[in-house]
Design a protein around this motif. Structure first.
Motif, PDB file in Angstrom:
ATOM      1  N   THR A  45      33.736  38.975  25.573  1.00  0.00           N
ATOM      2  CA  THR A  45      34.261  40.064  26.392  1.00  0.00           C
ATOM      3  C   THR A  45      34.788  41.164  25.495  1.00  0.00           C
ATOM      4  OG1 THR A  45      36.454  39.043  26.546  1.00  0.00           O
ATOM      5  CG2 THR A  45      34.887  38.516  28.299  1.00  0.00           C
ATOM      6  N   GLN A 104      48.149  42.984  35.176  1.00  0.00           N
ATOM      7  CA  GLN A 104      46.774  43.135  34.710  1.00  0.00           C
ATOM      8  C   GLN A 104      46.087  41.776  34.563  1.00  0.00           C
ATOM      9  OE1 GLN A 104      44.882  45.939  34.176  1.00  0.00           O
ATOM     10  NE2 GLN A 104      46.574  46.938  35.223  1.00  0.00           N
ATOM     11  N   LYS A 149      45.108  40.463  37.937  1.00  0.00           N
ATOM     12  CA  LYS A 149      43.929  41.204  38.406  1.00  0.00           C
ATOM     13  C   LYS A 149      42.666  40.695  37.708  1.00  0.00           C
ATOM     14  CE  LYS A 149      42.053  45.878  38.607  1.00  0.00           C
ATOM     15  NZ  LYS A 149      42.253  47.269  38.218  1.00  0.00           N
ATOM     16  N   ARG A 150      42.752  40.508  36.404  1.00  0.00           N
ATOM     17  CA  ARG A 150      41.589  40.028  35.652  1.00  0.00           C
ATOM     18  C   ARG A 150      41.161  38.636  36.107  1.00  0.00           C
ATOM     19  NH1 ARG A 150      44.756  41.477  30.659  1.00  0.00           N
ATOM     20  NH2 ARG A 150      44.398  43.701  30.382  1.00  0.00           N
ATOM     21  N   LYS A 189      41.529  37.286  39.008  1.00  0.00           N
ATOM     22  CA  LYS A 189      40.854  37.404  40.304  1.00  0.00           C
ATOM     23  C   LYS A 189      39.426  37.873  40.112  1.00  0.00           C
ATOM     24  CE  LYS A 189      44.984  38.192  43.033  1.00  0.00           C
ATOM     25  NZ  LYS A 189      45.786  39.156  43.778  1.00  0.00           N
ATOM     26  N   GLU A 190      39.222  38.818  39.194  1.00  0.00           N
ATOM     27  CA  GLU A 190      37.877  39.314  38.905  1.00  0.00           C
ATOM     28  C   GLU A 190      37.019  38.216  38.279  1.00  0.00           C
ATOM     29  OE1 GLU A 190      38.535  42.739  36.466  1.00  0.00           O
ATOM     30  OE2 GLU A 190      39.246  43.950  38.158  1.00  0.00           O
ATOM     31  N   ILE A 191      37.591  37.437  37.376  1.00  0.00           N
ATOM     32  CA  ILE A 191      36.869  36.332  36.748  1.00  0.00           C
ATOM     33  C   ILE A 191      36.467  35.313  37.807  1.00  0.00           C
ATOM     34  CG2 ILE A 191      37.086  34.345  35.194  1.00  0.00           C
ATOM     35  CD1 ILE A 191      38.896  36.111  33.425  1.00  0.00           C
ATOM     36  N   SER A 192      37.413  34.957  38.690  1.00  0.00           N
ATOM     37  CA  SER A 192      37.134  33.988  39.750  1.00  0.00           C
ATOM     38  C   SER A 192      36.052  34.499  40.672  1.00  0.00           C
ATOM     39  CB  SER A 192      38.404  33.679  40.545  1.00  0.00           C
ATOM     40  OG  SER A 192      39.343  33.040  39.725  1.00  0.00           O
ATOM     41  N   PHE A 193      36.108  35.786  41.011  1.00  0.00           N
ATOM     42  CA  PHE A 193      35.108  36.378  41.900  1.00  0.00           C
ATOM     43  C   PHE A 193      33.741  36.363  41.236  1.00  0.00           C
ATOM     44  CE2 PHE A 193      32.756  40.063  43.573  1.00  0.00           C
ATOM     45  CZ  PHE A 193      32.744  39.722  44.918  1.00  0.00           C
ATOM     46  N   ASP A 194      33.697  36.727  39.955  1.00  0.00           N
ATOM     47  CA  ASP A 194      32.428  36.753  39.218  1.00  0.00           C
ATOM     48  C   ASP A 194      31.804  35.363  39.117  1.00  0.00           C
ATOM     49  OD1 ASP A 194      32.649  39.470  38.833  1.00  0.00           O
ATOM     50  OD2 ASP A 194      33.342  39.317  36.759  1.00  0.00           O
TER      51      ASP A 194
END
Length: 75
Positions: free
Chosen positions: A29, A61, A64-65, A67-72
């Motif tokens: 990343t 932050q 938020k990250r 949640k984005e990782i889990s969603f991805d």
């Protein structure tokens, strides 16, 4: 993320680290994120010198990250 400069301490507060004890830095990343807590490697390294205000920003932050990782990953 723009961190604010440290200010004079007027009260003692403790902001908990988002660390969950599952430390795995993903070097693929851009920000070298920890997949356990969502912080960047620099945020982890500098945690002990951050002001409480900066720690709160980092926690926001990181949340938020994560949640984005889990969603991805489809979780």
């Amino acid at each position: 993320m723009q961190l604010k400069p440290q200010s004079m301490i007027t009260e003692v507060r403790t902001i908990d680290s988002p660390c969950v004890g599952i430390c795995h830095i993903d070097y693929s990343t851009i920000d070298e994120l920890c997949s356990g807590c969502g912080r960047t490697i620099n945020e982890i390294a500098n945690w002990s010198i951050y002001s409480d205000e900066n720690k709160e920003l980092v926690n926001e932050q990181a949340t938020k990250r994560m949640k984005e990782i889990s969603f991805d990953q489809g979780f």
